[in-house]
Structure formats: structure tokens, C-alpha cells
Design a protein around this motif. Structure first.
Motif, PDB file in Angstrom:
ATOM      1  N   GLY A 111       0.830  -1.179   0.000  1.00  0.00           N
ATOM      2  CA  GLY A 111       0.000   0.000   0.000  1.00  0.00           C
ATOM      3  C   GLY A 111       0.873   1.242   0.000  1.00  0.00           C
ATOM      4  O   GLY A 111       2.105   1.168   0.011  1.00  0.00           O
ATOM      5  N   GLN A 112       0.229   2.403   0.012  1.00  0.00           N
ATOM      6  CA  GLN A 112       0.951   3.673  -0.079  1.00  0.00           C
ATOM      7  C   GLN A 112       1.445   4.163   1.277  1.00  0.00           C
ATOM      8  O   GLN A 112       2.270   5.077   1.342  1.00  0.00           O
ATOM      9  CB  GLN A 112       0.048   4.746  -0.710  1.00  0.00           C
ATOM     10  N   GLY A 113       0.940   3.575   2.347  1.00  0.00           N
ATOM     11  CA  GLY A 113       1.377   3.952   3.689  1.00  0.00           C
ATOM     12  C   GLY A 113       0.451   4.957   4.337  1.00  0.00           C
ATOM     13  O   GLY A 113      -0.212   5.751   3.663  1.00  0.00           O
ATOM     14  N   THR A 114       0.402   4.904   5.665  1.00  0.00           N
ATOM     15  CA  THR A 114      -0.378   5.859   6.441  1.00  0.00           C
ATOM     16  C   THR A 114       0.449   6.262   7.664  1.00  0.00           C
ATOM     17  O   THR A 114       1.050   5.412   8.327  1.00  0.00           O
ATOM     18  CB  THR A 114      -1.749   5.271   6.840  1.00  0.00           C
ATOM     19  N   GLN A 115       0.482   7.555   7.944  1.00  0.00           N
ATOM     20  CA  GLN A 115       1.334   8.084   9.009  1.00  0.00           C
ATOM     21  C   GLN A 115       0.679   7.909  10.370  1.00  0.00           C
ATOM     22  O   GLN A 115      -0.485   8.274  10.554  1.00  0.00           O
ATOM     23  CB  GLN A 115       1.619   9.569   8.780  1.00  0.00           C
ATOM     24  N   VAL A 116       1.445   7.378  11.305  1.00  0.00           N
ATOM     25  CA  VAL A 116       1.024   7.287  12.702  1.00  0.00           C
ATOM     26  C   VAL A 116       2.028   8.083  13.535  1.00  0.00           C
ATOM     27  O   VAL A 116       3.228   7.817  13.484  1.00  0.00           O
ATOM     28  CB  VAL A 116       0.970   5.830  13.182  1.00  0.00           C
ATOM     29  N   THR A 117       1.516   9.037  14.289  1.00  0.00           N
ATOM     30  CA  THR A 117       2.362   9.863  15.148  1.00  0.00           C
ATOM     31  C   THR A 117       1.856   9.763  16.576  1.00  0.00           C
ATOM     32  O   THR A 117       0.679  10.047  16.839  1.00  0.00           O
ATOM     33  CB  THR A 117       2.367  11.324  14.694  1.00  0.00           C
ATOM     34  N   VAL A 118       2.743   9.343  17.473  1.00  0.00           N
ATOM     35  CA  VAL A 118       2.392   9.210  18.884  1.00  0.00           C
ATOM     36  C   VAL A 118       3.162  10.279  19.639  1.00  0.00           C
ATOM     37  O   VAL A 118       4.389  10.211  19.767  1.00  0.00           O
ATOM     38  CB  VAL A 118       2.726   7.814  19.421  1.00  0.00           C
ATOM     39  N   SER A 119       2.426  11.258  20.138  1.00  0.00           N
ATOM     40  CA  SER A 119       3.076  12.385  20.790  1.00  0.00           C
ATOM     41  C   SER A 119       2.087  13.102  21.691  1.00  0.00           C
ATOM     42  O   SER A 119       0.887  13.150  21.411  1.00  0.00           O
ATOM     43  CB  SER A 119       3.613  13.365  19.739  1.00  0.00           C
ATOM     44  N   SER A 120       2.612  13.666  22.777  1.00  0.00           N
ATOM     45  CA  SER A 120       1.765  14.446  23.663  1.00  0.00           C
ATOM     46  C   SER A 120       1.836  15.926  23.300  1.00  0.00           C
ATOM     47  O   SER A 120       1.174  16.753  23.928  1.00  0.00           O
ATOM     48  CB  SER A 120       2.175  14.227  25.119  1.00  0.00           C
TER      49      SER A 120
END
Length: 120
Positions: A111-120
Motif C-alpha cells: 500500500g501507499q502507507g499511512t502516518q502514525v504519530t504518537v506524541s503528547s
């Protein structure tokens, strides 16, 4: 040929949850091995979770075992990754991968990818 489209990424606080989806179209009936991978900035793409279509067996990278769950909806030709207790180090672009051979890594189609960002 098989086409894969991911969705479900976003920004989430540490300890939160996200569910990623990957819809397969085309000759999805030929697929026997499915998985999720991720790539953080400056790092190589790494395996996250895998699933064998014939028996439904799943397997995980040590870093996500017990926090992430891979599963699929056969009717909707969709692969999911449920991510719980997310950590900042889970931040990456997540890709679904699939293949026709269960004896090879599920990297034949991407697939083309999906961004996951884990941040406070």
C-alpha cells in the motif's frame, strides 16, 4: 494484480489507540499471506505483524506483541491493525503488505502507507 489502500493513521497521545485498515482490490482471492510493516524516519522498514490466510495464524514483532492485533474481514477484503497502548517509538509510516505465497514474506504488494504519530 492486487491494489492496497491503507487508512486510519493520525496523531494520538501516548497510551492511546488507533486502528489501521488496508483494503485489497483486484485479485485479492490469490492472497495467502498478509502483514503490516512500518518505517520510522531514518530507519529501514521493519516487520510489525503477520497473518496467514489459510489458517488465520498470526505473529508479531516483539516490540508490539501484546499491544497490537492483526485481523481481517474476509467479506470486505480488509486487513486491520488494532494498536493499543501506543508509545512514541511507534511513530512511523505504516504499510500493509500482501503476497500470494505463504512461504515468503508478505511483500509482493504494498500500500501507499499511512502516518502514525504518537506524541503528547
Amino acid at each position: 494484480q492486487v491494489q492496497l489502500v491503507e487508512s486510519g493513521g493520525g496523531l494520538v497521545q501516548p497510551g492511546g489507540s488507533l486502528r489501521l485498515s488496508c483494503v485489497a482490490s483486484g485479485r485479492s482471492d490469490t492472497l495467502s499471506h498478509m502483514g503490516w510493516f512500518r518505517q520510522a524516519p531514518g530507519k529501514e522498514r521493519e516487520f510489525v505483524a503477520g497473518l496467514f490466510v489459510t489458517d488465520g495464524k498470526t505473529y508479531y514483532a516483539d516490540s508490539v506483541n501484546g499491544r497490537f492485533t492483526i485481523f481481517r474481514d474476509n467479506v470486505k477484503n480488509t486487513l486491520f491493525l488494532q494498536m493499543n497502548r501506543l508509545k512514541p517509538e511507534d511513530t512511523a509510516v505504516y504499510y500493509c503488505g500482501m503476497g500470494r505465497s505463504s512461504s515468503r514474506p508478505p511483500t509482493e504488494y504494498w500500500g501507499q502507507g499511512t502516518q502514525v504519530t504518537v506524541s503528547s
